[in-house]
Motif scaffolding. Structure first.
Motif, PDB file in Angstrom:
ATOM      1  N   GLY A   1       0.845  -1.017  -0.042  1.00 53.55           N
ATOM      2  CA  GLY A   1      -0.002  -0.060   0.193  1.00 53.55           C
ATOM      3  C   GLY A   1       0.565   1.329   0.051  1.00 53.55           C
ATOM      4  N   ARG A   2       1.788   1.129  -1.000  1.00 52.81           N
ATOM      5  CA  ARG A   2       2.949   2.353  -0.728  1.00 52.81           C
ATOM      6  C   ARG A   2       2.347   3.391  -1.256  1.00 52.81           C
ATOM      7  N   LYS A   3       2.655   4.750  -0.748  1.00 55.18           N
ATOM      8  CA  LYS A   3       2.156   5.978  -1.036  1.00 55.18           C
ATOM      9  C   LYS A   3       3.573   6.746  -1.526  1.00 55.18           C
ATOM     10  N   PHE A   4       3.350   7.950  -2.284  1.00 53.71           N
ATOM     11  CA  PHE A   4       4.346   8.433  -3.010  1.00 53.71           C
ATOM     12  C   PHE A   4       4.121  10.063  -3.246  1.00 53.71           C
ATOM     13  N   GLU A   5       5.331  10.791  -2.952  1.00 52.11           N
ATOM     14  CA  GLU A   5       5.057  12.413  -2.969  1.00 52.11           C
ATOM     15  C   GLU A   5       4.444  12.790  -4.190  1.00 52.11           C
ATOM     16  N   ASP A   6       4.764  12.044  -5.313  1.00 53.45           N
ATOM     17  CA  ASP A   6       4.376  12.354  -6.654  1.00 53.45           C
ATOM     18  C   ASP A   6       3.116  11.384  -6.967  1.00 53.45           C
ATOM     19  N   GLY A   7       2.464  10.735  -5.946  1.00 49.56           N
ATOM     20  CA  GLY A   7       1.258   9.931  -6.358  1.00 49.56           C
ATOM     21  C   GLY A   7       0.237  10.587  -6.989  1.00 49.56           C
ATOM     22  N   ILE A   8      -0.332  10.133  -7.783  1.00 50.22           N
ATOM     23  CA  ILE A   8      -1.213  10.824  -8.698  1.00 50.22           C
ATOM     24  C   ILE A   8      -2.545  10.057  -9.101  1.00 50.22           C
ATOM     25  N   ALA A   9      -2.666   8.724  -8.478  1.00 50.18           N
ATOM     26  CA  ALA A   9      -3.882   7.968  -8.610  1.00 50.18           C
ATOM     27  C   ALA A   9      -3.688   6.955  -7.613  1.00 50.18           C
ATOM     28  N   ARG A  10      -4.870   6.596  -6.917  1.00 51.89           N
ATOM     29  CA  ARG A  10      -5.084   5.568  -5.682  1.00 51.89           C
ATOM     30  C   ARG A  10      -5.619   4.336  -6.559  1.00 51.89           C
ATOM     31  N   CYS A  11      -5.456   3.009  -6.059  1.00 47.46           N
ATOM     32  CA  CYS A  11      -6.012   2.004  -6.528  1.00 47.46           C
ATOM     33  C   CYS A  11      -5.930   1.057  -5.284  1.00 47.46           C
ATOM     34  N   SER A  12      -7.149   0.001  -5.293  1.00 45.21           N
ATOM     35  CA  SER A  12      -7.168  -0.865  -4.261  1.00 45.21           C
ATOM     36  C   SER A  12      -7.640  -2.342  -4.671  1.00 45.21           C
TER      37      SER A  12
ATOM     38  N   TRP B   1      -5.146   1.334   0.275  1.00 48.81           N
ATOM     39  CA  TRP B   1      -4.812   1.578  -1.008  1.00 48.81           C
ATOM     40  C   TRP B   1      -3.346   1.872  -1.304  1.00 48.81           C
ATOM     41  N   TYR B   2      -3.279   1.673  -2.497  1.00 52.65           N
ATOM     42  CA  TYR B   2      -1.695   2.105  -2.931  1.00 52.65           C
ATOM     43  C   TYR B   2      -1.907   3.146  -3.966  1.00 52.65           C
ATOM     44  N   GLU B   3      -0.560   3.855  -4.259  1.00 52.98           N
ATOM     45  CA  GLU B   3      -0.642   5.221  -5.239  1.00 52.98           C
ATOM     46  C   GLU B   3       0.303   4.751  -6.305  1.00 52.98           C
ATOM     47  N   ILE B   4       0.194   5.628  -7.239  1.00 51.87           N
ATOM     48  CA  ILE B   4       0.805   5.292  -8.523  1.00 51.87           C
ATOM     49  C   ILE B   4       1.566   6.642  -8.871  1.00 51.87           C
ATOM     50  N   PRO B   5       3.050   6.705  -8.729  1.00 55.48           N
ATOM     51  CA  PRO B   5       3.569   7.917  -9.005  1.00 55.48           C
ATOM     52  C   PRO B   5       3.569   8.477 -10.429  1.00 55.48           C
ATOM     53  N   TYR B   6       3.738   9.787 -10.526  1.00 55.39           N
ATOM     54  CA  TYR B   6       3.606  10.537 -11.847  1.00 55.39           C
ATOM     55  C   TYR B   6       4.715   9.763 -12.832  1.00 55.39           C
ATOM     56  N   ARG B   7       5.997   9.514 -12.102  1.00 53.27           N
ATOM     57  CA  ARG B   7       6.973   9.073 -12.728  1.00 53.27           C
ATOM     58  C   ARG B   7       6.664   7.854 -13.547  1.00 53.27           C
ATOM     59  N   CYS B   8       5.699   7.018 -13.264  1.00 53.29           N
ATOM     60  CA  CYS B   8       5.169   6.000 -14.278  1.00 53.29           C
ATOM     61  C   CYS B   8       4.601   6.340 -15.578  1.00 53.29           C
ATOM     62  N   LEU B   9       4.392   7.871 -15.625  1.00 47.08           N
ATOM     63  CA  LEU B   9       3.649   8.177 -16.883  1.00 47.08           C
ATOM     64  C   LEU B   9       4.604   8.675 -17.891  1.00 47.08           C
ATOM     65  N   THR B  10       5.946   8.757 -17.609  1.00 48.83           N
ATOM     66  CA  THR B  10       6.843   9.512 -18.511  1.00 48.83           C
ATOM     67  C   THR B  10       7.884   8.139 -18.829  1.00 48.83           C
ATOM     68  N   PRO B  11       8.167   7.530 -19.761  1.00 44.95           N
ATOM     69  CA  PRO B  11       8.918   6.775 -20.331  1.00 44.95           C
ATOM     70  C   PRO B  11      10.313   7.233 -20.006  1.00 44.95           C
ATOM     71  N   GLU B  12      11.287   6.249 -20.039  1.00 46.72           N
ATOM     72  CA  GLU B  12      12.720   6.600 -19.776  1.00 46.72           C
ATOM     73  C   GLU B  12      12.986   7.491 -21.069  1.00 46.72           C
ATOM     74  N   LYS B  13      12.648   7.094 -22.292  1.00 42.47           N
ATOM     75  CA  LYS B  13      12.794   7.676 -23.275  1.00 42.47           C
ATOM     76  C   LYS B  13      11.756   7.202 -24.352  1.00 42.47           C
ATOM     77  N   PRO B  14      11.461   7.985 -25.435  1.00 44.41           N
ATOM     78  CA  PRO B  14      11.999   9.607 -25.833  1.00 44.41           C
ATOM     79  C   PRO B  14      11.120  10.572 -24.871  1.00 44.41           C
ATOM     80  N   GLY B  15      11.549  11.934 -24.983  1.00 48.54           N
ATOM     81  CA  GLY B  15      10.913  12.972 -24.300  1.00 48.54           C
ATOM     82  C   GLY B  15       9.625  13.375 -25.014  1.00 48.54           C
ATOM     83  N   GLY B  16       8.766  14.211 -24.563  1.00 47.88           N
ATOM     84  CA  GLY B  16       7.704  14.714 -25.038  1.00 47.88           C
ATOM     85  C   GLY B  16       6.197  13.783 -25.050  1.00 47.88           C
ATOM     86  N   ILE B  17       6.422  12.751 -24.222  1.00 46.21           N
ATOM     87  CA  ILE B  17       5.316  11.872 -24.297  1.00 46.21           C
ATOM     88  C   ILE B  17       4.838  11.355 -22.941  1.00 46.21           C
TER      89      ILE B  17
END
Ligand SMILES: Cc1cc2nc3c(=O)[nH]c(=O)nc-3n(C[C@H](O)[C@H](O)[C@H](O)COP(=O)(O)OP(=O)(O)OC[C@H]3O[C@@H](n4cnc5c(N)ncnc54)[C@H](O)[C@@H]3O)c2cc1C
Length: 425
Positions: free
Chosen positions: A304-315, A346-362
């Motif tokens: 049930g980990r929470k993140f500073e940049d958590g942008i969504a909850r799920c259970s 619940w756990y959270e999903i961090p914003y970092r999961c929404l940006t791919p390692e590469k490329p940028g702009g997506i």
């Protein structure tokens, strides 16, 4: 009031969202409401993705459904008279989504298949679509991949994983159907239906994997009292391979006809049932998981980990349609219990999961976001996909407005904006 664009203008946007399913709806609405000019590109002539095209039509209840776009969709569907609890009438879902998009001023391009990303110097600058007009290039400051399969990110060269580590297997696919004429008052219970089905599969009357017998459920009760067989129909399919996808669609449609025939002959209460329709797209549970700056893992979910940049909850539990799960040594119900967080957690999903390692702009959101296979089995439900889409929309609007990359946007700021705009966070 949105001003009409000229044709050449129309092919440009601050933010392009590829895919109008649950994640794409959340993304398009929030990017627009946060100031971006948004173009939503969808291959079908309606919105909803698996909810409508796949005839799924019901939200799995989860933490995070108390606010935001999922609640707006539920409220709008209620006011249109097409919702019973978490179950939607499918045409109502399509229209509710359309109303929200039109009211927000999201521009829309339908009947257009996202073919490939435009990448320049390691940054996504737009997409190519194929449609009645031929091939069309659409330019954007930020592109959001809400295709479920991560089509944009994969074509842009983003790293991804697919299937089980040991053998690459992905979860089985299911062609959903709507079946009318079931006498609910005379219906056999699901235990009995499962017993009959196992017998039928053994006799060769229905060609689906035997492991499904025992776990078949009502597959949803639409507001109109229709039923569906929600069972794994074809295993071993990679739904990003068009040849395998074609094979699966045909095999699954045959299975649906066999199931209806079996139901008429053998299930009490189903004697006069009839097939209304099947989904315009087979139900796909798993394909690419794009690797982002953070990969959400099983341990994050289970703790049930929470993140500073958590942008969504799920259970939600870790819903993996694998034979090993259905035949779990301690029983299927026990497997569910073991992968389910305690009530109210619940756990959270961090914003970092929404940006791919590469490329940028997506940005990536919905089913294809950065996660391991087990975490993905949990977060792929529609409300969570919508919520991750909402975050992608906010992140994209900020990045487009500041002329920066989405990966440079502070996820904690996205979280605060989501909270301020009604998300349950
Ligand atoms: C059989 C089955 C039953 C399920 N049951 C439930 C349930 O009861 N409740 C629940 O909450 N969840 C359920 N799920 C899970 C859920 O439906 C999906 O995981 C969820 O819809 C994923 O949302 P998404 O927006 O990421 O992708 P999708 O719903 O797949 O939406 C993707 C959208 O993008 C479009 N698209 C895709 N590729 C392109 C392209 N290249 N160009 C243009 N457009 C494109 C599609 O047409 C679609 O509109 C079920 C899934 C399946 C398969």
């Amino acid at each position: 009031m949105t001003l009409m664009k000229t044709r050449s203008d129309a092919a440009k946007a601050d933010v392009i969202v590829a895919g109008g399913g649950p994640a794409g709806l959340g993304a398009a609405l929030m990017a627009r409401r946060n100031g971006a000019d948004v173009l939503l590109v969808e291959q079908f002539n309606f919105f909803g993705g698996m909810a409508t095209a796949g005839l799924v039509g019901s939200f799995v209840a989860t933490a995070g459904m108390g606010g935001g776009v999922s609640k707006e969709l539920m409220d709008r569907a209620s006011s249109l008279g097409g919702r019973k609890g978490v179950y939607f009438d499918l045409e109502t879902f399509k229209y509710a989504a359309q109303c929200l998009l039109e009211e927000a001023g999201v521009r829309v391009l339908l009947h257009s298949f996202m073919e490939s990303a435009v990448v320049e110097n390691g940054v996504v600058k737009g997409i190519w679509v194929a449609n009645k007009g031929g091939r069309l290039r659409l330019d954007a400051k930020v592109v959001i991949d809400a295709t479920g399969d991560g089509d944009v990110a994969a074509s842009a060269g983003a790293p991804y994983e697919k299937g089980r580590k040991e053998d690459g297997q992905m979860q089985a696919v299911t062609l959903r159907s709507r079946i009318g004429g079931v006498r609910v008052d005379q219906c056999a219970d699901w235990k009995e239906i499962n017993r009959l089905l196992a017998d039928e599969i053994r006799q060769g009357g229905v060609h689906v994997p035997l492991y499904v017998a025992g776990v078949l459920d009502a597959g949803g009760e639409s507001p109109k009292g229709e039923r569906s067989f929600n069972l794994d129909m074809v295993a071993g399919v990679d739904a990003t391979d068009p040849w395998e996808l074609s094979r699966a669609e045909l095999a699954a449609r045959t299975a649906v006809w066999e199931l209806v025939d079996f139901a008429k002959r053998r299930i009490p209460g189903w004697k006069d049932c009839y097939l209304i329709d099947t989904g315009v797209h087979i139900g796909v549970r798993e394909t690419r998981r794009i690797l982002g700056r953070y990969v959400l893992g099983r341990d994050d979910v289970m703790s049930g980990r929470k993140f500073e940049d958590g942008i969504a909850r799920c259970s939600n539990w870790m819903d993996l349609h694998d034979p090993e799960v259905f035949q779990h040594k301690e029983g299927f119900e026990r497997y569910i219990e073991k992968t389910q967080l305690p009530e109210g957690e619940w756990y959270e999903i961090p914003y970092r999961c929404l940006t791919p390692e590469k490329p940028g702009g997506i940005l990536i959101c919905g089913r294809c976001l950065s996660s391991d296979r087990e975490a993905n089995g949990s977060l792929r439900i529609m409300v969570t996909c919508i919520n991750t889409g909402m975050a992608a929309g906010v992140g994209a609007a900020l990045a487009a407005g500041r002329r920066t990359l989405p990966s440079e946007v502070d996820g904690a700021e996205v979280r605060r904006l989501l909270q301020a705009q009604g998300a349950e966070l």
